[in-house]
Design a protein around this motif. Structure first.
Motif, PDB file in Angstrom:
ATOM      1  N   SER A 153       0.729  -1.236  -0.007  1.00 17.62           N
ATOM      2  CA  SER A 153      -0.061  -0.019   0.265  1.00 17.62           C
ATOM      3  C   SER A 153       0.950   1.006   0.067  1.00 17.62           C
ATOM      4  O   SER A 153       1.393   1.783   1.052  1.00 17.62           O
ATOM      5  N   PRO A 154       1.015   1.798  -1.078  1.00 15.06           N
ATOM      6  CA  PRO A 154       1.859   3.103  -1.116  1.00 15.06           C
ATOM      7  C   PRO A 154       1.269   4.098  -0.472  1.00 15.06           C
ATOM      8  O   PRO A 154       2.259   4.929   0.197  1.00 15.06           O
ATOM      9  N   PHE A 155       0.232   4.463  -0.128  1.00 12.51           N
ATOM     10  CA  PHE A 155      -0.309   5.350   0.745  1.00 12.51           C
ATOM     11  C   PHE A 155      -0.072   5.045   2.080  1.00 12.51           C
ATOM     12  O   PHE A 155       0.696   6.118   2.876  1.00 12.51           O
ATOM     13  N   THR A 156      -0.218   4.011   2.736  1.00 11.21           N
ATOM     14  CA  THR A 156       0.278   3.485   4.094  1.00 11.21           C
ATOM     15  C   THR A 156       1.719   3.872   4.284  1.00 11.21           C
ATOM     16  O   THR A 156       2.318   4.066   5.207  1.00 11.21           O
ATOM     17  N   TYR A 157       2.525   3.374   3.353  1.00 13.97           N
ATOM     18  CA  TYR A 157       3.977   3.580   3.419  1.00 13.97           C
ATOM     19  C   TYR A 157       4.198   4.932   3.373  1.00 13.97           C
ATOM     20  O   TYR A 157       5.190   5.436   4.282  1.00 13.97           O
ATOM     21  N   ARG A 158       3.782   5.716   2.714  1.00 13.31           N
ATOM     22  CA  ARG A 158       4.061   7.372   2.855  1.00 13.31           C
ATOM     23  C   ARG A 158       3.414   7.868   4.023  1.00 13.31           C
ATOM     24  O   ARG A 158       4.191   8.804   4.790  1.00 13.31           O
ATOM     25  N   ILE A 159       2.351   7.528   4.696  1.00 11.23           N
ATOM     26  CA  ILE A 159       1.900   7.910   5.745  1.00 11.23           C
ATOM     27  C   ILE A 159       2.856   7.577   6.891  1.00 11.23           C
ATOM     28  O   ILE A 159       3.091   8.395   7.783  1.00 11.23           O
ATOM     29  N   ASN A 160       3.358   6.155   6.913  1.00 10.14           N
ATOM     30  CA  ASN A 160       4.236   5.809   7.911  1.00 10.14           C
ATOM     31  C   ASN A 160       5.445   6.608   7.717  1.00 10.14           C
ATOM     32  O   ASN A 160       6.050   7.017   8.937  1.00 10.14           O
ATOM     33  N   LEU A 161       6.168   7.002   6.619  1.00  9.22           N
ATOM     34  CA  LEU A 161       7.018   7.652   6.326  1.00  9.22           C
ATOM     35  C   LEU A 161       6.999   9.217   6.824  1.00  9.22           C
ATOM     36  O   LEU A 161       7.926   9.728   7.599  1.00  9.22           O
ATOM     37  N   PHE A 162       5.710   9.524   6.820  1.00 13.25           N
ATOM     38  CA  PHE A 162       5.523  10.967   7.319  1.00 13.25           C
ATOM     39  C   PHE A 162       5.579  10.947   8.738  1.00 13.25           C
ATOM     40  O   PHE A 162       6.280  11.799   9.436  1.00 13.25           O
ATOM     41  N   ILE A 163       5.054  10.100   9.405  1.00 13.43           N
ATOM     42  CA  ILE A 163       4.797   9.863  11.055  1.00 13.43           C
ATOM     43  C   ILE A 163       6.493   9.657  11.378  1.00 13.43           C
ATOM     44  O   ILE A 163       6.707  10.445  12.618  1.00 13.43           O
ATOM     45  N   MET A 164       7.258   8.809  10.764  1.00 11.14           N
ATOM     46  CA  MET A 164       8.623   8.727  11.178  1.00 11.14           C
ATOM     47  C   MET A 164       9.238   9.935  11.146  1.00 11.14           C
ATOM     48  O   MET A 164      10.183  10.151  12.063  1.00 11.14           O
ATOM     49  N   VAL A 165       9.267  10.747  10.210  1.00  7.37           N
ATOM     50  CA  VAL A 165       9.941  11.825   9.815  1.00  7.37           C
ATOM     51  C   VAL A 165       9.271  13.082  11.166  1.00  7.37           C
ATOM     52  O   VAL A 165      10.477  13.516  11.600  1.00  7.37           O
ATOM     53  N   VAL A 166       8.101  12.972  11.369  1.00 10.90           N
ATOM     54  CA  VAL A 166       7.400  14.008  12.195  1.00 10.90           C
ATOM     55  C   VAL A 166       8.034  13.604  13.656  1.00 10.90           C
ATOM     56  O   VAL A 166       8.625  14.730  14.360  1.00 10.90           O
ATOM     57  N   PHE A 167       7.957  12.375  13.877  1.00 15.88           N
ATOM     58  CA  PHE A 167       8.361  12.191  15.450  1.00 15.88           C
ATOM     59  C   PHE A 167       9.719  11.969  15.518  1.00 15.88           C
ATOM     60  O   PHE A 167      10.316  12.088  16.620  1.00 15.88           O
ATOM     61  N   THR A 168      10.412  11.941  14.370  1.00 12.41           N
ATOM     62  CA  THR A 168      11.992  12.008  14.776  1.00 12.41           C
ATOM     63  C   THR A 168      12.322  13.390  15.042  1.00 12.41           C
ATOM     64  O   THR A 168      13.069  13.714  15.980  1.00 12.41           O
ATOM     65  N   GLY A 169      11.859  14.256  14.557  1.00 13.13           N
ATOM     66  CA  GLY A 169      11.920  15.633  14.677  1.00 13.13           C
ATOM     67  C   GLY A 169      11.401  16.101  15.931  1.00 13.13           C
ATOM     68  O   GLY A 169      12.242  16.823  16.930  1.00 13.13           O
ATOM     69  N   VAL A 170      10.259  15.680  16.373  1.00  7.47           N
ATOM     70  CA  VAL A 170       9.626  15.754  17.722  1.00  7.47           C
ATOM     71  C   VAL A 170      10.912  15.223  18.677  1.00  7.47           C
ATOM     72  O   VAL A 170      11.063  15.835  19.707  1.00  7.47           O
ATOM     73  N   GLY A 171      11.277  13.848  18.366  1.00  9.65           N
ATOM     74  CA  GLY A 171      12.476  13.605  19.433  1.00  9.65           C
ATOM     75  C   GLY A 171      13.645  14.261  19.641  1.00  9.65           C
ATOM     76  O   GLY A 171      13.967  14.437  20.706  1.00  9.65           O
ATOM     77  N   ILE A 172      13.869  14.803  18.398  1.00  4.15           N
ATOM     78  CA  ILE A 172      15.359  15.522  18.406  1.00  4.15           C
ATOM     79  C   ILE A 172      14.838  17.065  19.320  1.00  4.15           C
ATOM     80  O   ILE A 172      15.815  17.427  20.203  1.00  4.15           O
ATOM     81  N   MET A 173      13.803  17.686  18.851  1.00  8.14           N
ATOM     82  CA  MET A 173      13.521  18.777  19.662  1.00  8.14           C
ATOM     83  C   MET A 173      13.014  18.577  21.153  1.00  8.14           C
ATOM     84  O   MET A 173      13.984  19.412  21.899  1.00  8.14           O
TER      85      MET A 173
END
Length: 197
Positions: A153-173
Motif C-alpha cells: 500500500s503506497p499510501f500507508t507507506y507514505r503515511i508511515n514515512l511522514f509519521i517517522m519524519v515528524v516524530f524523529t523531529g519531535v524526538g530531536i527537539m
C-alpha cells in the motif's frame, strides 16, 4: 490488531493531548512537571476541588502501577532466568519465594533511587525524548515499512514515512529542550530533597 492500535492511539489522543492542551491553556509555561504541584500551589488556595485532586492521585497511582508492571517485566525476566527452576511449577515454593524476594528487592531499589533523585521529572523528559518517542512512534512504522515494503500500500507507506519524519523531529527537539531544562535546573538539585520541582 489494527483496530486495537487505532483504539489505543484514539484514547491517547483524547486523554493526553486534551489534558496537555487544556493544561497549557490554564497554566501556560508556568505549569510544573508534577501535576499535583500545579493543582496545589505553595501559595494560595488549591486550583481544583478536593475530588479532582483525589482523582489525580488515583490516576497517577494507576499509571505508575501500569508502567511498573510493563517496564519492570524485562528486569523480572532477567532475574528469574537466574533464580527459577524450570522443571518445577511457576507457583512452586522453589520458584515463588525467590520471585517474591527478588521483585521486592528490585522495587525497594527503584523506590530508593526515586527518593535519591527527586529531580526525576527532568530525567524522565530526557529518557522520554531519547527512548520512548522513537520506540513508540518511529520503530513500529519503520518495521511495518520494512516488512511490507511499498508494494502492499503506497499510501500507508507514505503515511508511515511522514509519521517517522515528524516524530524523529519531535524526538530531536524534545531531546534538546529536556537536556536544556536539565542543565538549567541542575544547580537546584539535591539528593533526597523534598522540594520536588
Amino acid at each position: 490488531m489494527f483496530k486495537g492500535l487505532v483504539l489505543c492511539y484514539s484514547v491517547i489522543l483524547v486523554t493526553f493531548y486534551t489534558a496537555s492542551a487544556s493544561g497549557y491553556w490554564a497554566f501556560g509555561n508556568k505549569s510544573n512537571s508534577n501535576i499535583l504541584k500545579s493543582l496545589m500551589p505553595d501559595d494560595g488556595p488549591a486550583l481544583a476541588p478536593p475530588i479532582v485532586i483525589a482523582l489525580a492521585v488515583l490516576f497517577i497511582l494507576l499509571q505508575l502501577f501500569a508502567i511498573g508492571l510493563v517496564y519492570s517485566q524485562v528486569a523480572y525476566e532477567i532475574m528469574e532466568q537466574q533464580s527459577a527452576d524450570v522443571n518445577q511449577g511457576m507457583f512452586s515454593k522453589r520458584n515463588l519465594i525467590p520471585r517474591l524476594i527478588l521483585r521486592t528487592l528490585y522495587n525497594i531499589f527503584c523506590g530508593f533511587m526515586a527518593a535519591l533523585l527527586p529531580f526525576f521529572g527532568d530525567i524522565n523528559g530526557v529518557i522520554g525524548a531519547i527512548g520512548f518517542i522513537p520506540l513508540d512512534f518511529v520503530l513500529p512504522m519503520l518495521l511495518y515499512n520494512m516488512t511490507y515494503k511499498r508494494s502492499k500500500s503506497p499510501f500507508t507507506y507514505r503515511i508511515n514515512l511522514f509519521i517517522m519524519v515528524v516524530f524523529t523531529g519531535v524526538g530531536i527537539m524534545g531531546t534538546f529542550s529536556s537536556i536544556r531544562k536539565l542543565v538549567i535546573d541542575a544547580n537546584h538539585f539535591k539528593l533526597f530533597s523534598s522540594d520536588v520541582a
